[in-house]
Write an enzyme that holds these catalytic residues in place. Structure first.
Site, mmCIF file in Angstrom:
data_model
loop_
_atom_site.group_PDB
_atom_site.id
_atom_site.type_symbol
_atom_site.label_atom_id
_atom_site.label_comp_id
_atom_site.label_asym_id
_atom_site.label_seq_id
_atom_site.Cartn_x
_atom_site.Cartn_y
_atom_site.Cartn_z
ATOM 1 N N SER A 45 47.589 45.682 44.927
ATOM 2 C CA SER A 45 46.215 45.200 44.869
ATOM 3 C C SER A 45 45.576 45.759 46.128
ATOM 4 C CB SER A 45 46.170 43.679 44.856
ATOM 5 O OG SER A 45 44.825 43.272 44.768
ATOM 6 N N LEU A 46 44.639 46.659 45.936
ATOM 7 C CA LEU A 46 44.174 47.488 47.051
ATOM 8 C C LEU A 46 43.433 46.689 48.119
ATOM 9 C CD1 LEU A 46 43.085 50.537 44.890
ATOM 10 C CD2 LEU A 46 45.021 50.428 46.470
ATOM 11 N N ASP A 77 41.263 56.336 50.132
ATOM 12 C CA ASP A 77 39.818 56.312 50.408
ATOM 13 C C ASP A 77 39.100 55.404 49.413
ATOM 14 O OD1 ASP A 77 40.454 58.177 48.432
ATOM 15 O OD2 ASP A 77 38.954 59.643 49.058
ATOM 16 N N ASN A 107 41.474 61.534 49.538
ATOM 17 C CA ASN A 107 41.706 62.583 48.540
ATOM 18 C C ASN A 107 40.563 62.716 47.531
ATOM 19 O OD1 ASN A 107 42.092 60.607 46.572
ATOM 20 N ND2 ASN A 107 44.323 60.689 46.674
ATOM 21 N N GLU A 156 37.933 35.118 55.279
ATOM 22 C CA GLU A 156 39.135 34.423 54.830
ATOM 23 C C GLU A 156 40.156 35.349 54.187
ATOM 24 O OE1 GLU A 156 35.983 33.602 54.127
ATOM 25 O OE2 GLU A 156 35.698 31.762 55.282
ATOM 26 N N ASP A 164 27.498 17.326 51.748
ATOM 27 C CA ASP A 164 27.362 18.784 51.864
ATOM 28 C C ASP A 164 27.195 19.466 50.498
ATOM 29 O OD1 ASP A 164 27.109 19.450 54.501
ATOM 30 O OD2 ASP A 164 29.238 19.781 54.855
#
Lengths: 612, 612
Positions: free
Chosen positions: B118-119, B148, B178, B360, B417
C-alpha cells in the site's frame, strides 16, 4: 476598496469577534481564540469580496466558502447571522442540544456544504467544487479557510498538488497562520515563509500578508483569478487577536471565557460596526443553471447467459451506460482506472473524469465537493485503498454527502498479489458509516443494476466488486432493489440457509449441488445488499431451515456479512455460523486461498454436515 | 569508489534485473518493469554502500532498507538472495502458495521489517526507525526506496515534514522516478525538478541524479550523513530500463513477460556479474546493544474508591507508571497530548516522546517503525482520528507490528463538540484488523491494567478511552486479562444479561439498580475486552438468563460490541438485542445525547421490560 469600506470591515471584524466570544461563553465550551485570529479575513471575505446571495445560500452560482478549520465554527455562524440569514440572537444557542449551530459545522445548516472539524479535508472538497464549477461553466469561486496546524495533514498536500496540476485558479485558500496548535506551537510558528515555499513548490500562486491588516487582505483578494494558478493567501495572524490577555497566549486553545473575562475582552474590541443591510454583499453573476436533473431511466443492460464478466468490469460498463443519459455522473480514480475499469468512462466522457493520482484521501474529498455541487460522483480504487480515506468517508457520512464508492479487488480472491492488495475490512468499515448503503454483487447484471441504484439514491453508497470473472447468473431485466436479496435455491426440508455474496455465492451454489447429490438440501441466498440487509427474507428462510444460517464471505470475520446477519437476526432466535477469513492471508492462487481460508464449497459442505 | 567496483555493480544490477524477469515470468504475474528501473540503485545500495550482516538481517545495528514501492518485491528478493541469505533457486517460488516470497513484501521474511504494497507508507516507517536509532545511540542508517507515483500520497509529505523538522540525517530516501504509473504517466513525468523543489521546501537535502549511472549513484551515496538534514536522492530512471522493448513503454505496468519475451530481454542484459561472496558488503559498526528487555513487572496502581477519573487520564498515568520501568515504551501524539494525557509521559520522558503534529497517518507508521526496532510505541489521539490512518493500521496488521493505539474521546459521550469529534466506528475498524486486540475500560483501574497488558503482549492493541470522568469501581489489585470480562451483577432468576463497556457500563449498573427496586434482576457484565471477547463468560451468563443478552454501546450499531457478541454467540442460540447509536449524532450535553440515542439507563430498563 475605498477607505470607508476598510473602516467598516474593521468594525465588522470586531463584531464577529464579539459574537464568537459571547456564543462560546454562553455555551461553556468552544474555541473563541481560533475565531479571533480569523476575524479580519472573515469580515473581508463575507462583507466586501465574496459574491453570494445571503438569503439563498444554496444558489448555484454563489461563491462557496469552506471553513476547513471547523473548530472556528462560531465565527462562521456569526458571519451568516450578520449577513442576514438568521437572527443574531440564535448565535447564543451554540452547541445546545436541538440547535443546528453545532460545535463544528455540519450541513444541517443551509450555508454549510460539508461537515468540517476533522482537520485537513476542506481544501480537497474545495478542489472538487472548483472542478465542478469548471465543468458547469459557472464563475463562482471557492474559498477555503485553513488553520496552520492542519496543514501538517498530508491530505492538504494531496489537494494542493491536484489543484496545482489542474490549475484551479477558481480555488482560493487562506491560511490563518496563528502560530498556536492545540497542545503547543505549530512546528513552524510564525515562520510563514515555510508555508509559502511549500505551496509554491506545489504549483500555487502565493501571497503572504498580515492577516490583521484589512487593507492588505482586501488588496490581495482583489487579485483573485488574475493568474492561471490556484491562489493561497498566507495570513500571519495571532490567536486571540484583538484581546490583550488572549492574543498569542498559549493554553487558550478550545477554552471559552468566563463571563468576567468575556466582558473585559469585549470592552477592548473597538470600534465595532454592523454591516449595512443587503448592499454590502456583491451579487453573483447570472449564468445558465447546470442540468442536474436525474434521468427518467437508464438504457437496458445486455449480457448473455454464460458470459463470464468480472463485477469490476461490469461497474465500468455501467458507468458508461448510465453516464450516457445522466449528466450528473462524474468519475474519479487514483491511477487504478485500468484495473477498476473506470477507464471506460474516462474514454467516453473525458471532461467528466478526474484522474486524482495515488492520493485516495484527496480523491474522496474531491468527490464530496462534486457531490455538494449536485453531481453524482463515482470514486473507484481497490477496496483496500479506501481504508486510506476512512476519515474522509466518515466525515462524508456526517455531511450526508452524495458519494458513490466502488472498491474493486475485494478479498483473498485477488490471489497472487498478496495481503496488502486484499480488501478484507471494507465491509466492516463501510457498514459503520452513518446512513451508508453497502452493496456486493456477484455477477455482472446485478453489478450494473446496483450502480443504477447508487446513482438514483442520495447518500453514501459503497459497491464491492471482485477481481475474477464470474458467470452471469441473472436475467437482464431482473431488478435489484437496495435492501433486497435473491433466493437462488430453496426446497422443503432444507437443512440450513447459506447466505453468501460476491465470489462466495458461487461456492454456495457449488456446495448446494454437491449436497443435493447426497440428498441434503440447502437454501442459498444472494445477500447483495449488505446494508440495509434483507433481514425479513433471510429470517423467513432461516425459520424454514431449523433457524440455522451459515454466512460465507471473502472478508475478515469481524464486521462483515456474518456479523451483519448475526447482529440483525440473532434477537429472533436465528443461529448464525460464520465462515470468513479468520487469519492473515498470503499470496497464492484463488482456489488455493479459498480452500485454505475455509470459504470454498468444500468448507460449506463440511460445515453443513457438522450441524448434525 | 574505484572503477572495478563500478563495473561490478553494473553487472550485479543486470543480474538483479534478470532475476526479477525470471521470477515474474515463472509466477505469471508481478511487476518486472518496476524492478528494472530500480536495479542500479538497488545494486549500489546492497553491494557497495549499505552496512549490514547479510547472514543476520535482524542485527540491531544493520542499516535498514524499506522497499516502499512494494510491488518491486522481486528485486528486493533478488538482492537478498545475491547477498547470500537464501538460495537463488528460491526466487522462482515467487508468489506461489506456501512461499514467503509473496507478491508484495511481508515480515514473514526475516529481511522485511514491515509490509509494503500500500503505497506511501515506507518513508513514515523509515522516519520512525531513524528516530529509534537516535534514541538507541546506534549509527545505522535507514534507506527508503520510493516510487515517483506514490509520492502523490499525502502521507509522504507528512513524513517528509516530520523528518525535516527533526533533522533526521540518518534517513535517506531514494525516489525511483521512472515516469510511469499504473494507468498512465505520473503527473510530473520526468520533470524531476518538481520533486526536488518539494523536498527542499520540506526541509531535505536534495540530490538529483541519473538513476542508471552507477558512478553517479555511488558518488551521491558517499555523501550520506554529511549534513544535518535528511537526504533525498531523486533518481531519474526508466521503467523497464535495460530492455529495449520495455524501457519507457506504457502498458507494461504489472505485466510479466512471456517466456520468449523473457529470453529476448535477458539476452539484452549484458554484462552480468554475481557479487563476490562476503567481502563486498561493508559490516556494521559494533556498538552497545539497546536494552529492549521487558521488565519483570510494573509498579502498582493506586486509586481510591470514590475517585472519579477519566479513562483517558488513567491512560496517561499508566504510560508514566510503566515507562518508569520499561525502557521500550515510547509515546507519540498528534497535537492532542493535553487531551489524551500523553503529555504526562512527555513531561517525564521527553526523549521518548515524539510530537507528530496533526498528521495521523504518518504518526501511526512512525510508531510502526519504532515497533520494528523493538520499542513498544503507544500512539494517542482522538478515537475518531485513527480513521485517518486506517490503511496504515491495516498494513501494520499485515506486518504483525507491535503497535499500541489509544483513542480517546470515544462516542457521543464527548458531548458538545459534535459528530466530527466522536469516535463511533473505531471498534468496527479495529476489530477488523488481523490479529488485533481491542480493549475498552470503564474505570481508571481497568484502564491502567489494560495499558500494562498492551505493553506486555506483542501485536496491535487498541485502547478505547472516554472523555468524561467515571467513578473508580475496581480494586487496585484486580487483574484484567485480555479476553476476560467482569461480572458485576448476577442473581438467580435474572431476566437478561446486559453486556456493556466504557461509559455504558455505568448506565447498565444504574438500570440494574432501578430494576431491582421493581423486583427485576439483571446480570451485568463489563466486556472490557471487545476482541478477543470473553465469550464463555457471556454465554454461561446468558444461558442463565433465558438465553437473552442486551448489548449497550456508545458506538454505531455496526461492527461494535453488539455485532461482536452476536457474531460470537448467536450460533449457540443466544438472542442478542443491540442498543447502540443508530443515527447521526449531534452536539449536546452528555446526558441529553445518551438519552436521545437510546443508550442510557432508561433505554436499558425499557428494553428489559419490553422483553415480556
Amino acid at each position: 476598496m475605498i477607505d470607508t469600506d476598510i473602516e467598516l470591515l474593521k468594525g465588522i471584524a470586531n463584531q464577529l469577534r464579539i459574537h464568537s466570544i459571547n456564543a462560546t461563553t454562553a455555551a461553556g465550551s468552544g474555541h473563541p481564540t481560533s475565531c479571533l485570529s480569523a476575524a479580519d479575513v472573515m469580515a473581508a471575505l463575507f462583507f466586501g469580496h465574496m459574491r453570494y446571495d445571503a438569503k439563498n445560500p444554496h444558489y448555484y452560482n454563489n461563491d462557496r466558502f469552506i471553513l476547513s478549520k471547523g473548530h472556528a465554527a462560531p465565527i462562521l455562524y456569526a458571519a451568516w447571522a450578520e449577513a442576514g440569514l438568521f437572527p443574531i440572537e440564535d448565535l447564543l444557542k451554540l452547541r445546545k442540544y436541538g440547535s443546528d449551530l453545532e460545535g463544528h459545522p455540519t450541513p444541517r445548516l443551509p450555508f454549510v456544504d460539508v461537515a468540517t472539524g476533522s482537520l485537513g479535508q476542506g481544501l480537497s472538497v474545495g478542489a472538487g467544487m472548483a472542478l465542478a464549477a469548471r465543468l458547469d461553466k459557472l464563475d463562482y469561486n471557492t474559498y477555503v479557510l485553513l488553520g496552520d496546524g492542519e496543514i501538517a495533514e498530508g491530505s492538504e498536500w494531496e489537494a494542493a498538488s491536484l489543484a496545482g496540476i489542474y490549475k484551479l485558479n477558481n480555488l482560493i485558500a487562506v491560511v490563518d497562520a496563528n502560530r498556536l496548535g492545540q497542545s503547543q506551537a505549530t512546528a513552524f510558528g510564525h515562520d510563514i515563509g515555510v508555508y509559502a515555499k511549500r505551496f509554491d513548490a506545489f504549483g500555487w500562486r502565493v501571497e503572504s500578508i498580515d492577516g490583521h491588516d484589512i487593507e492588505e487582505i482586501a488588496e490581495v483578494l482583489s487579485g483573485v483569478g488574475l493568474d492561471d494558478k490556484p491562489l493561497v493567501i498566507i495570513a500571519k495572524t495571532y490567536k486571540g487577536a484583538g484581546v490583550s490577555f488572549l492574543q498569542d497566549q498559549e493554553s487558550w486553545h478550545g477554552k471559552p471565557l468566563n463571563k468576567d473575562e468575556a466582558a473585559r475582552a469585549i470592552a477592548e474590541l473597538q470600534p465595532t460596526t454592523r454591516p449595512a443591510a443587503g448592499a454590502a454583499i456583491p451579487a453573483p453573476n447570472q449564468l445558465p443553471a447546470p442540468n442536474n436533473a436525474a434521468p427518467a431511466g437508464y438504457p437496458p443492460v445486455s449480457y448473455k447467459p454464460g458470459d463470464s464478466v468480472a463485477t469490476r468490469e461490469a461497474f465500468g460498463n455501467a458507468l458508461v451506460r448510465i453516464g450516457e443519459v445522466d449528466e450528473r455522473v462524474v468519475a474519479l480514480d487514483g491511477d487504478t482506472k485500468n484495473s477498476t475499469y473506470s477507464e471506460k468512462f474516462m474514454k467516453k466522457f473525458p471532461a467528466r473524469f478526474t484522474e486524482c493520482f495515488i492520493a485516495e484521501q484527496n480523491m474522496v474529498s474531491v468527490a464530496v465537493g462534486f457531490g455538494a455541487r449536485a453531481k453524482v460522483p463515482f470514486v473507484s480504487t481497490f477496496a483496500c485503498f479506501f481504508t486510506r480515506a476512512y476519515d474522509q468517508i466518515r466525515v462524508a457520512g456526517i455531511s450526508q454527502s452524495n458519494l458513490k464508492l466502488a472498491g474493486s479487488h475485494a478479498g483473498i480472491s485477488i490471489g497472487e498479489d498478496g495481503p496488502s492488495q486484499m480488501g478484507l475490512e471494507d465491509l466492516a468499515m463501510m457498514r459503520a458509516i452513518a446512513g451508508s448503503t453497502v452493496l456486493y454483487p456477484a455477477d455482472a447484471v446485478s453489478a450494473e443494476k446496483l450502480v443504477e441504484q447508487m446513482a438514483l439514491v442520495k447518500g453514501i453508497c459503497y459497491l464491492r466488486t471482485s477481481r475474477p470473472k464470474t458467470p452471469v447468473i441473472y436475467k437482464n431485466d431482473e431488478s435489484f432493489p437496495i435492501g433486497g436479496a435473491k433466493m437462488l435455491r430453496q426446497g422443503a426440508g432444507d437443512k440450513a440457509t447459506v447466505v453468501a455474496a460476491g465470489v462466495t455465492l458461487y461456492e454456495a451454489l457449488k456446495a448446494a449441488d454437491a449436497l443435493k447429490n447426497e440428498g441434503i438440501g440447502i437454501t442459498v441466498i444472494d445477500a447483495y445488499s449488505i446494508k440495509p440487509l434483507a433481514k425479513d427474507i433471510i429470517r423467513t428462510a432461516a425459520q424454514k431451515t431449523n433457524n440455522t444460517v451459515i454466512t460465507v464471505e471473502d472478508h475478515y470475520a469481524e464486521g462483515g456479512l456474518g456479523d451483519a446477519v448475526a447482529g440483525e437476526l440473532s434477537a429472533a432466535g436465528i443461529k448464525i455460523h460464520k465462515l470468513a477469513v479468520m487469519s492473515l492471508p498470503r499470496s497464492g492462487k484463488v482456489e488455493e486461498l479459498l480452500e485454505h481460508f475455509g470459504i470454498d464449497a468444500a468448507a460449506i459442505v463440511k460445515k453443513i454436515k457438522s450441524l448434525g
